[in-house]
Design an enzyme around this catalytic site. Structure first.
Site, PDB file in Angstrom:
ATOM      1  N   LEU A 100      13.125 -27.262  31.417  1.00  0.00           N
ATOM      2  CA  LEU A 100      13.746 -28.552  31.077  1.00  0.00           C
ATOM      3  C   LEU A 100      14.749 -28.990  32.162  1.00  0.00           C
ATOM      4  O   LEU A 100      14.565 -29.999  32.817  1.00  0.00           O
ATOM      5  CB  LEU A 100      14.441 -28.410  29.709  1.00  0.00           C
TER       6      LEU A 100
ATOM      7  N   GLU B 134       3.220 -12.135  43.815  1.00  0.00           N
ATOM      8  CA  GLU B 134       4.257 -11.193  43.385  1.00  0.00           C
ATOM      9  C   GLU B 134       4.319 -11.137  41.863  1.00  0.00           C
ATOM     10  O   GLU B 134       4.087 -12.140  41.181  1.00  0.00           O
ATOM     11  CB  GLU B 134       5.616 -11.626  43.943  1.00  0.00           C
TER      12      GLU B 134
ATOM     13  N   CYS C  17       2.449 -22.995  44.505  1.00  0.00           N
ATOM     14  CA  CYS C  17       2.516 -23.903  43.348  1.00  0.00           C
ATOM     15  C   CYS C  17       2.509 -25.345  43.846  1.00  0.00           C
ATOM     16  O   CYS C  17       3.043 -25.644  44.908  1.00  0.00           O
ATOM     17  CB  CYS C  17       3.793 -23.623  42.566  1.00  0.00           C
TER      18      CYS C  17
ATOM     19  N   SER D 124       5.243 -20.118  30.413  1.00  0.00           N
ATOM     20  CA  SER D 124       6.189 -21.149  30.833  1.00  0.00           C
ATOM     21  C   SER D 124       5.433 -22.334  31.425  1.00  0.00           C
ATOM     22  O   SER D 124       4.390 -22.165  32.058  1.00  0.00           O
ATOM     23  CB  SER D 124       7.115 -20.537  31.881  1.00  0.00           C
TER      24      SER D 124
ATOM     25  N   CYS E  52       6.651  -9.910  34.412  1.00  0.00           N
ATOM     26  CA  CYS E  52       6.558 -11.333  34.758  1.00  0.00           C
ATOM     27  C   CYS E  52       5.347 -11.517  35.677  1.00  0.00           C
ATOM     28  O   CYS E  52       5.286 -10.931  36.756  1.00  0.00           O
ATOM     29  CB  CYS E  52       7.855 -11.768  35.446  1.00  0.00           C
TER      30      CYS E  52
ATOM     31  N   CYS F  85      13.053 -23.913  43.703  1.00  0.00           N
ATOM     32  CA  CYS F  85      12.167 -22.754  43.554  1.00  0.00           C
ATOM     33  C   CYS F  85      11.478 -22.419  44.877  1.00  0.00           C
ATOM     34  O   CYS F  85      10.875 -23.294  45.514  1.00  0.00           O
ATOM     35  CB  CYS F  85      11.133 -23.074  42.472  1.00  0.00           C
TER      36      CYS F  85
ATOM     37  N   CYS G 117      14.533 -15.400  38.808  1.00  0.00           N
ATOM     38  CA  CYS G 117      13.944 -16.713  38.535  1.00  0.00           C
ATOM     39  C   CYS G 117      14.045 -17.640  39.761  1.00  0.00           C
ATOM     40  O   CYS G 117      15.127 -17.821  40.313  1.00  0.00           O
ATOM     41  CB  CYS G 117      14.694 -17.321  37.358  1.00  0.00           C
TER      42      CYS G 117
ATOM     43  N   HIS H 258      19.939 -19.243  40.901  1.00  0.00           N
ATOM     44  CA  HIS H 258      20.013 -18.299  42.014  1.00  0.00           C
ATOM     45  C   HIS H 258      19.801 -19.072  43.300  1.00  0.00           C
ATOM     46  O   HIS H 258      18.683 -19.495  43.579  1.00  0.00           O
ATOM     47  CB  HIS H 258      18.945 -17.211  41.868  1.00  0.00           C
TER      48      HIS H 258
ATOM     49  N   CYS I 120       9.112 -27.962  42.495  1.00  0.00           N
ATOM     50  CA  CYS I 120      10.481 -27.945  41.964  1.00  0.00           C
ATOM     51  C   CYS I 120      11.416 -27.535  43.112  1.00  0.00           C
ATOM     52  O   CYS I 120      11.183 -26.518  43.773  1.00  0.00           O
ATOM     53  CB  CYS I 120      10.601 -26.958  40.814  1.00  0.00           C
TER      54      CYS I 120
ATOM     55  N   GLU J 269       2.354 -22.777  38.274  1.00  0.00           N
ATOM     56  CA  GLU J 269       2.464 -23.461  36.976  1.00  0.00           C
ATOM     57  C   GLU J 269       1.264 -23.000  36.149  1.00  0.00           C
ATOM     58  O   GLU J 269       0.117 -23.395  36.425  1.00  0.00           O
ATOM     59  CB  GLU J 269       2.457 -24.982  37.206  1.00  0.00           C
TER      60      GLU J 269
HETATM   61 FE1  SF4 Z   1       6.057 -24.029  40.340  1.00  0.00          FE
HETATM   62 FE2  SF4 Z   1       7.487 -22.928  38.366  1.00  0.00          FE
HETATM   63 FE3  SF4 Z   1       8.442 -22.974  40.867  1.00  0.00          FE
HETATM   64 FE4  SF4 Z   1       8.264 -25.265  39.511  1.00  0.00          FE
HETATM   65  S1  SF4 Z   1       9.563 -23.493  38.989  1.00  0.00           S
HETATM   66  S2  SF4 Z   1       7.639 -24.934  41.651  1.00  0.00           S
HETATM   67  S3  SF4 Z   1       6.390 -24.892  38.312  1.00  0.00           S
HETATM   68  S4  SF4 Z   1       6.625 -21.888  40.167  1.00  0.00           S
END
Ligand code: SF4
Length: 339
Positions: free
Chosen positions: A204, A84, A104, A181, A97, A111, A322, A279, A108, A150
């Site tokens: 961060l 996407e 990934c 990023s 973006c 996410c 995000c 979010h 995280c 990432e």
């Molecule tokens: Fe990957 Fe970025 Fe999501 Fe972390 S925030 S899991 S680095 S896509």
């Protein structure tokens, strides 16, 4: 392909020595989609190119439009994967973006892409295609590599893509209009800083290691103290912007202790903090900080001499903001739906 890659192709096919520059002109300046259009190359050269190569332009397979004008595109990538990309129109700029991986590895917890797991790295071509095949291509003013993946976990392909985007033989885009990023992959950050002049944004989310680890497993490998320490020592030109992304979770990382922790951590580093509303995407138990707390937090940081920005949430109704991107499910273009 970079200039070096095009030169190799021309040498292998026995094309004239200047053909690489002609190819770059057709591909990146004129943005043609067929070798047949390259009329200053001989017919034999065009045939040889068409036999062994293709121009990897692939239109989006799907599109969702947000109430706020944000558009999320679904692009096919290699091996039947999808990614996407998000086009964000604003009054003074239009931002694209871009994604760098299918899924990934970083995991995280806040996410959706992290929850998807990792499927594949994107090639430089797949990254560029999100720009070149974008219907709004000509109106994009800023680029952020903050989509799926990432970026610095796919550094070779990312750096190739950035070279093509910014070089004079390529798209000639100013590196000041591109931000990459990262969660803080230190070795690749070194390469990125020495091989490009693009801006860097480090995710961060907490100045405290244990707390950050509970959000971002990468903290175990690259602790935040080492990431910031590395940046403090790295030679960073004045024009280059270093920013820190800080997603605000209510009662978790929006307290006076966090203001003090951030001030101590970032002391002596020329940077800014980009505050982002969380979010909610899943059963995480986190809630977004309320507006009043965000404004209070921002003011306290500003009072301590830290420059802050507050990123507006865009495209939440189409899961384009995000932390919300995911192609976990197979997409059916005709049906315009996911399985
Ligand atoms: Fe990957 Fe970025 Fe999501 Fe972390 S925030 S899991 S680095 S896509």
């Amino acid at each position: 392909m970079t200039a070096g890659g095009l030169k190799t192709v021309c040498r292998q096919l026995g094309l004239p020595p200047y053909a690489d520059r002609q190819l770059a002109e057709w591909l990146y300046n004129k943005k043609v989609s067929s070798f047949d259009c390259m009329t200053n190359l001989s017919l034999d050269s065009r045939r040889a190119l068409g036999r062994d190569y293709y121009i990897g332009l692939t239109p989006p397979a799907g599109k969702q439009l947000s109430r706020d004008g944000t558009i999320k595109y679904l692009f096919p990538a290699a091996d039947q994967h999808y990614i996407e990309s998000v086009f964000i129109p604003e009054t003074d700029r239009n931002t694209l973006c871009l994604s760098t991986q299918v899924g990934c590895k970083m995991g995280c917890v806040f996410c959706m892409t992290g929850r998807q797991g990792f499927q594949a790295d994107l090639s430089a071509g797949d990254m560029l295609n999100q720009f070149v095949s974008l219907p709004e291509r000509e109106t994009v003013s800023n680029f952020v590599f903050m989509g799926m993946g990432e970026p610095l976990d796919n550094a070779d392909n990312l750096l190739e893509c950035l070279e093509i985007m910014t070089s004079s033989y390529g798209f000639g885009i100013s590196p000041r209009r591109i931000t990459v990023s990262t969660t803080g992959v230190i070795p690749a950050m070194g390469r990125f800083l020495s091989e490009t002049r693009c801006h860097l944004a480090v995710c961060l989310n907490s100045p405290f290691s244990g707390e950050r680890m509970s959000l971002m497993p990468v903290e175990k490998v690259y602790p935040v103290r080492d990431v910031v320490g590395f940046l403090k020592k790295a030679p960073v030109e004045r024009q280059r912007r270093i920013s820190f992304e800080y997603i605000m979770f209510r009662g978790f990382n929006d307290t006076p202790g966090h203001v003090n922790g951030l001030t101590r951590l970032l002391n002596g580093l020329r940077c800014r903090i980009n505050l982002i509303r969380y979010h909610p995407v899943a059963d995480l138990g986190f809630q977004p900080s309320d507006d009043e707390t965000i404004q209070w937090f921002r003011k306290r940081l500003n009072d301590k001499g830290i420059v802050t920005t507050l990123r507006a949430s865009r495209g939440t109704d189409i899961m384009a903001a995000c932390g919300m991107l995911s192609t976990r499910f197979r997409y059916f273009p005709g049906a315009n739906t996911f399985e």
